[in-house]
Write a protein that holds these residues in place. Sequence first.
Motif, PDB file in Angstrom:
ATOM      1  N   CYS A  59      43.481  50.976  40.278  1.00  0.00           N
ATOM      2  CA  CYS A  59      43.189  50.054  41.376  1.00  0.00           C
ATOM      3  C   CYS A  59      43.737  50.608  42.691  1.00  0.00           C
ATOM      4  O   CYS A  59      44.833  51.150  42.743  1.00  0.00           O
ATOM      5  N   LYS A  60      42.950  50.477  43.761  1.00  0.00           N
ATOM      6  CA  LYS A  60      43.373  51.000  45.069  1.00  0.00           C
ATOM      7  C   LYS A  60      43.747  49.886  46.047  1.00  0.00           C
ATOM      8  O   LYS A  60      44.525  50.101  46.961  1.00  0.00           O
ATOM      9  N   GLY A  61      43.166  48.713  45.902  1.00  0.00           N
ATOM     10  CA  GLY A  61      43.470  47.645  46.848  1.00  0.00           C
ATOM     11  C   GLY A  61      42.867  46.341  46.379  1.00  0.00           C
ATOM     12  O   GLY A  61      41.869  46.335  45.645  1.00  0.00           O
ATOM     13  N   ILE A  62      43.452  45.218  46.779  1.00  0.00           N
ATOM     14  CA  ILE A  62      42.883  43.907  46.438  1.00  0.00           C
ATOM     15  C   ILE A  62      42.906  43.021  47.685  1.00  0.00           C
ATOM     16  O   ILE A  62      43.794  43.121  48.520  1.00  0.00           O
ATOM     17  N   TRP A  63      41.896  42.172  47.802  1.00  0.00           N
ATOM     18  CA  TRP A  63      41.801  41.235  48.932  1.00  0.00           C
ATOM     19  C   TRP A  63      41.252  39.910  48.434  1.00  0.00           C
ATOM     20  O   TRP A  63      40.396  39.883  47.546  1.00  0.00           O
ATOM     21  N   ALA A 112      37.870  31.964  47.909  1.00  0.00           N
ATOM     22  CA  ALA A 112      36.591  31.937  47.193  1.00  0.00           C
ATOM     23  C   ALA A 112      36.389  33.175  46.329  1.00  0.00           C
ATOM     24  O   ALA A 112      35.924  33.074  45.199  1.00  0.00           O
ATOM     25  N   TYR A 113      36.713  34.356  46.859  1.00  0.00           N
ATOM     26  CA  TYR A 113      36.454  35.583  46.105  1.00  0.00           C
ATOM     27  C   TYR A 113      37.680  36.477  46.122  1.00  0.00           C
ATOM     28  O   TYR A 113      38.447  36.489  47.085  1.00  0.00           O
ATOM     29  N   LEU A 114      37.812  37.245  45.036  1.00  0.00           N
ATOM     30  CA  LEU A 114      38.831  38.284  44.948  1.00  0.00           C
ATOM     31  C   LEU A 114      38.100  39.608  44.856  1.00  0.00           C
ATOM     32  O   LEU A 114      37.254  39.797  43.979  1.00  0.00           O
ATOM     33  N   ILE A 115      38.374  40.519  45.790  1.00  0.00           N
ATOM     34  CA  ILE A 115      37.700  41.819  45.831  1.00  0.00           C
ATOM     35  C   ILE A 115      38.697  42.872  45.371  1.00  0.00           C
ATOM     36  O   ILE A 115      39.800  42.963  45.917  1.00  0.00           O
ATOM     37  N   ILE A 116      38.332  43.631  44.367  1.00  0.00           N
ATOM     38  CA  ILE A 116      39.226  44.649  43.808  1.00  0.00           C
ATOM     39  C   ILE A 116      38.571  46.007  43.998  1.00  0.00           C
ATOM     40  O   ILE A 116      37.450  46.227  43.539  1.00  0.00           O
TER      41      ILE A 116
END
Length: 1442
Positions: A568-572, A598-602
């Motif tokens: 994994c490089k980053g999460i938002w 609302a959303y989790l971006i990985i």
Amino acid sequence: MSYAAYKMMHWPTGIENCASGFVTHSRADFAPQIAPIQTDDLESEWPAKRQIGPLPNLIVTAANILEVYMVRVQEEDSRESRASAETKRGGVMAGISGAALELVCQYRLHGNVETMTVLPSGGGDNSRRRDSIILAFQDAKISVLEFDDSIHGLRTSSMHCFEGPEWFHLKRGHESFARGPLVKVDPQGRCSGVLVYGLQMIILKASQAGYGLVGDEEALSSGSAVSARVESSYVISLRDLDMKHVKDFTFVHGYIEPVMVILHERELTWAGRVSWKHHTCMISALSISTTLKQHPLIWSAVNLPHDAYKLLPVPSPIGGVVVISANSIHYHSQSASCALALNNYAVSADNSQEMPRSSFSVELDAANATWLSNDVAMLSTKTGELLLLTLVYDGRVVHRLDLSKSRASVLTSGIAAIGNSLFFLGSRLGDSLLVQFTSILSSSVKEEVGDIEGDVPSAKRLRKSSSDALQDMVNGEELSLYGSAPNSTETSQKTFSFSVRDSFINVGPLKDFAYGLRINADPKATGIAKQSNYELVCCSGHGKNGALCILQQSIRPEMITEVELPGCKGIWTVYHKNTRGHNADSTKMATKDDEYHAYLIISLESRTMVLETADLLGEVTESVDYYVQGCTISAGNLFGRRRVVQVYARGARILDGAFMTQDLPISESSTVLSVSIADPYVLLRMSDGNIQLLVGDPSTCTVSINIPAVFESSKKSISACTLYHDKGPEPWLRKTSTDAWLSTGIGEAIDGADGAAHDQGDIYCVVSYESGDLEIFDVPNFNCVFSVDKFMSGNAHLVDTLILEPSEDTQKVMSKNSEEEAGQGRKENAHNIKVVELAMQRWSGQHSRPFLFGILTDGTILCYHAYLYEGPENTPKTEEAVSAQNSLSISNVSASRLRNLRFVRVPLDTYTREETLSGTTSPRMTVFKNIGGCQGLFLSGSRPLWFMVFRERIRVHPQLCDGSIVAFTVLHNINCNHGLIYVTSQGFLKICQLPAVSSYDNYWPVQKIPLKGTPHQVTYFAEKNLYPLIVSVPVLKPLNHVLSSLVDQEAGHQLENDNLSSDELHRSYSVDEFEVRVLEPEKSGAPWQTRATIPMQSSENALTVRVVTLFNTTTKENETLLAIGTAYVQGEDVAARGRVLLFSVGKNTDNSQNLVSEIYSKELKGAISALASLQGHLLIASGPKIILHKWTGTELNGVAFFDAPPLYVVSLNIVKNFILLGDIHRSIYFLSWKEQGAQLNLLAKDFGSLDCFATEFLIDGSTLSLIVSDDQKNIQIFYYAPKMSESWKGQKLLSRAEFHVGAHVTKFLRLQMLPASSDRTSATQGSDKTNRFALLFGTLDGSIGCIAPLDELTFRRLQSLQKKLVDAVPHVAGLNPRSFHQFRSNGKAHRPGPDNIVDCELLCHYEMLPFEEQLEIAQQIGTTRMQILSNLNDLSLGTSFL
């Protein structure tokens, strides 16, 4: 272990002195003709200001810490507080819904503040002058400090030292003195008095307004502030005035010249003579003429009680002085006097006339007091009750004194009234409180009644919320005391209602602590991560403020769920506002905070995953229009959370929920390196060193690319950049521009598209270049509004370069020259350091100011706090500079520059640096607004850190439990309320919450468990995870019960009641009752449960509790038992006895009765003050003997004894078969136990006399040292060397090092040091480095530190650095670190030992020096900056316990 380092890890918290004064602002700043600087919103704040009046600063000291606070009051009607009024402490009172303390500046001094006062500037409410702080230090050092706006900190204005050879005559041959210097000040600020060496009075004459230092007149006329200053000093010997024993002194109100009243005792008395000789004190009033240096006696009063100890000057118009003694209160002035007896022990001077008595009985020794109004004083007693003393007066004559009970509160060390409606209870034994009070007068009953009744439930609420809150004692009484006509006798019927507004956590005095496992410990952890499995459980506080403090240096989040997710490089996490149209901006703040994500971006190495953050985290990667083919650089919300922006290497997408509304290719040639989002702008830093800005249009919700012209033309390559959104109706940075109206006008013209932009604040772009310079631009015009040369060198203050200050210029030139001389080798070192990441943020809060963070390539973290400085020199010089350069770009820029903006560097306590590799780095800083109610910034990396912001102060808490953290983001949804997600470098994604029980506004996260009694000693029972703890609770008993217990039962003497009358026998007397409680930590963070209680017999004190492992000689097995040593305290006529008790701890059943069962008890001669287990035997210190017992399973049998002359053993430590024994008066003994001859042998002892507090073994590889702390706040390290001739054939312990800590060390704990990063040589000397232990210690000030062994090379390097820093660093209040840490023997003969301990408190200043100075000092001592920093880093890594 020949060398060691002394390092503080948790600074003192017990507040010893508090005072209030106008230090950072003057009274006139509140006056109506000038807009109040403190307030954001004039119209709503002004009407209530008149009632509160000007609010001074609060200044507190705790040991060697000095802090200045601002009081921020929240009016009931101001806009912000309507939503949050319910959550504020203490409800609404007198139009105020809340008040909080906000830190202005904090300093760690090289010396403990003995006493402190504020030198008032004189002048009325419109005075522009400010007050100064006077600090007095041990022996006779006095420093006067004033606040300097230009550096936003304190500056020493004068220093007065009466020590050294030329002042020896002041001591008159004495070496030790009962107390340090006592400083008091004339209420009008004309002079100050300092009592030193018992009988020498130093008069400090203040400079009158108008004269003083040169240049002050111009400063006054230009409107800048001038503080009170001391002009000269002289000494009065009170001995020449025939005074022998001075107890207290003060300055009284209402005289033309300063008048000092001194309380002194003519001849001493003692307990055996007190029935004959009891009125030995007197007061003398001297008129101090500072010009003539004369001090005539103007009046005096004799026959005051022998236990009078405190003077309280009565404010104008009454004047005079109140004398407080243990059993009575007396009022004296030049014309009148009266007294009040407080209990039955009070007698009048000639035993004839009856004194007026108070309606209840109270003892007033150790009381503190302040004035709530000109005739009502509030006293705080030794049991924490607040009493109101009312002077009933007519004109200037006081007729009588009235005392009434008010509330119960903390045990105070000082009280300071702040303005006319707040006071501060400073406490060393409990939490300190800020309390608001309002007086209820008979005339204003009608309006106020509602408030009083409203206050009662709030007090009940408070009682639940804070262990030390004010308890309501008189609900009914408050409403009953009204007179009808408000004449002067009725004013005695004033009553007050109180409301707690703020509190400071205090973990001191730390009497003892145990080191145990946390509840959520991870059994699989290794290395440094294993440390966050542990916590310190500390005995702290006293009496009803007694508590168990659970301290943890590192944060361990509570895990909700965990998923494996490699690469994994980053999460938002992003919000999505659906169905809400344009009114999104006007929705309430409250809903904005509570909106779910609302959303989790990985972002993975080659693709992107998208998850829905509804009830369950479900992957929706296939069904959304996000860019999922490659990794994501960043994601966030735009347009008031109506759109999501996702940035990837070569483009950006705008999405409405799951659907793409715009796809924007950014650049073919270069890729995006870093992204910063501030609605409606997105700033991109490209791989070719350029910058691109995506500009959003809120009306269409689309973005367009804009490359700022400033950067296109310039050739400077950019190393880091960020956007800063100055939010709020009144953006903070606008105030720093000289043309405030102009800048707001521009702002509106540009973002006024939907009319709401005026409230959205301004956006700025912060850019740092490869050269190390930093610039701030406004967006989207990109005019430079602030610039700093050499930001990366970390100067203490950042000032806009257009303001040329001549002094700074010459320094720059000099440092440039010295750099060139130094040759090329050093320059290269400087060139490859640049800023790799920036962040600027202003967290919520009405008066908050922005912080600026920068990370450098070598891992240094620079943290700056912005402040506003309107200097007289700011404007003209700028114009000169402009006309000199006269280029178009500058002349139109200068109008909108943030001329008054400055930054001050903030020291960060505990962080370890990690170098960034030359390749691209992922961003490490994540700002969070609300994680479990905290706000701040999270720093990911190999040693992750939490920066939390409380009262404008940064608290740094490490997180060690998962090792390196790659990515971090906040998450707020149904299952995880205001929580967080992070990904570890091992590839685990964890969803967590912050533990809610801990309070993070402290040096370490802390949880307090109130005990309602005094804790004395705690130990950890590891097998069952229990904490046995000695607690004593004061109990009132009838006097005849108490007396009968003082009789020797065996001798059978009858009690002689001849001299006691019958009513005296039925009086009650307070006795401490002891018990041992066995506590168990609770899983959910609930209060800890008491699993069992072991009561002691009457008049038996439990002295020690230990978990011991004994070898049962019958079953041939080891047993782990709980051992308790006690003593019977029955007065001096009864021979001392004690008991040793052994308990077995059973299974953890619900039935707590069976948890502990007594298996053995034995009575011995002498108090049993220490216990330890030695190779399966039990070692007992009973009175003057040390006896070793073996355990048969049913009884203890003595096998060996040692009859040394110890008087009373304070501590026992055991390593293998060696015993270290610390005595109350006879220093330390070193013994060994031989199994075959069954004998205890004295190996060596220290022949000096030393009053020990704590002892421990210090192990460094194969060397064993003995460490001891004493009553003079020193520590000494000894070693046993029988081969050396000076050890008298091994009888004498030799000194290895000595050091003055400046605090009473009560407990040492030996912990194995952790492997540091640079131990790459461990193959050669493996055993030595691994078997190295540091000692963690706790003190009575509430501080925790450690003593860690060093190898010789590191020690020599750090010691030479330390010697340089003594001169290179400007020390606050002019104190010398070397003299502070010199061994103090208090007049006893002492042979100085070697100076083998380095002081990390001084070494930590090295990192705060500017980069060029760091290089220069390193070169002067023949080493490099990186070498020094890596040594300091290894030390902090090796001791990162807990």
